[in-house]
Scaffold this motif. Structure first.
Motif, mmCIF file in Angstrom:
data_model
loop_
_atom_site.group_PDB
_atom_site.id
_atom_site.type_symbol
_atom_site.label_atom_id
_atom_site.label_comp_id
_atom_site.label_asym_id
_atom_site.label_seq_id
_atom_site.Cartn_x
_atom_site.Cartn_y
_atom_site.Cartn_z
ATOM 1 N N VAL A 23 0.832 -1.202 0.000
ATOM 2 C CA VAL A 23 0.000 0.000 0.000
ATOM 3 C C VAL A 23 0.866 1.251 0.000
ATOM 4 O O VAL A 23 0.574 2.220 -0.711
ATOM 5 N N HIS A 24 1.922 1.223 0.758
ATOM 6 C CA HIS A 24 2.809 2.389 0.828
ATOM 7 C C HIS A 24 3.365 2.738 -0.558
ATOM 8 O O HIS A 24 3.465 3.908 -0.921
ATOM 9 N N ALA A 25 3.712 1.735 -1.329
ATOM 10 C CA ALA A 25 4.258 1.965 -2.665
ATOM 11 C C ALA A 25 3.188 2.444 -3.643
ATOM 12 O O ALA A 25 3.492 3.164 -4.592
ATOM 13 N N GLN A 26 1.943 2.045 -3.421
ATOM 14 C CA GLN A 26 0.851 2.401 -4.330
ATOM 15 C C GLN A 26 0.248 3.773 -4.044
ATOM 16 O O GLN A 26 -0.355 4.383 -4.929
ATOM 17 N N LEU A 27 0.402 4.260 -2.826
ATOM 18 C CA LEU A 27 -0.247 5.506 -2.425
ATOM 19 C C LEU A 27 0.094 6.701 -3.320
ATOM 20 O O LEU A 27 -0.797 7.495 -3.631
ATOM 21 N N PRO A 28 1.333 6.866 -3.784
ATOM 22 C CA PRO A 28 1.600 7.992 -4.695
ATOM 23 C C PRO A 28 0.773 7.933 -5.985
ATOM 24 O O PRO A 28 0.395 8.968 -6.533
ATOM 25 N N LEU A 29 0.468 6.729 -6.454
ATOM 26 C CA LEU A 29 -0.369 6.595 -7.648
ATOM 27 C C LEU A 29 -1.778 7.107 -7.381
ATOM 28 O O LEU A 29 -2.364 7.819 -8.208
ATOM 29 N N LEU A 30 -2.323 6.744 -6.228
ATOM 30 C CA LEU A 30 -3.650 7.217 -5.855
ATOM 31 C C LEU A 30 -3.650 8.730 -5.695
ATOM 32 O O LEU A 30 -4.568 9.410 -6.153
ATOM 33 N N SER A 31 -2.618 9.258 -5.070
ATOM 34 C CA SER A 31 -2.511 10.705 -4.886
ATOM 35 C C SER A 31 -2.484 11.430 -6.227
ATOM 36 O O SER A 31 -3.163 12.449 -6.417
ATOM 37 N N THR A 32 -1.714 10.903 -7.156
ATOM 38 C CA THR A 32 -1.633 11.507 -8.488
ATOM 39 C C THR A 32 -2.989 11.460 -9.177
ATOM 40 O O THR A 32 -3.422 12.436 -9.782
ATOM 41 N N TYR A 33 -3.668 10.338 -9.083
ATOM 42 C CA TYR A 33 -4.985 10.188 -9.703
ATOM 43 C C TYR A 33 -5.963 11.223 -9.154
ATOM 44 O O TYR A 33 -6.785 11.768 -9.887
ATOM 45 N N LEU A 34 -5.860 11.506 -7.858
ATOM 46 C CA LEU A 34 -6.750 12.478 -7.227
ATOM 47 C C LEU A 34 -6.308 13.924 -7.461
ATOM 48 O O LEU A 34 -7.006 14.858 -7.082
#
Length: 68
Positions: A23-34
């Motif tokens: 999850v820690h590695a994926q969170l920047p992707l979610l942040s960018t999407y938002l």
């Protein structure tokens, strides 16, 4: 609008936890999407999500016990 973004964030991260993703590695992707500059802005959406906190605590417990 906030409710939709909150639901999307929590649902996405719950899926990551259930899929045993980092999850820690994926969170920047979610942040960018938002449209957030960094994950710090995204954490705001994750407050008060009991099921999410339970999964995070469970993963932490496994980590502390030395389980994979």
């Amino acid at each position: 609008m906030h409710d939709l973004r909150h639901t999307f964030c929590v649902t996405t991260i719950l899926g990551w936890y259930r899929s045993n993703m980092d999850v820690h590695a994926q969170l920047p992707l979610l942040s960018t999407y938002l449209g957030h500059v960094d994950p710090v802005s995204t954490y705001w959406y994750l407050q008060a999500a009991p099921e999410l906190m339970a999964l995070a605590a469970q993963r932490l417990g496994h980590y502390l016990d030395g389980a994979p």
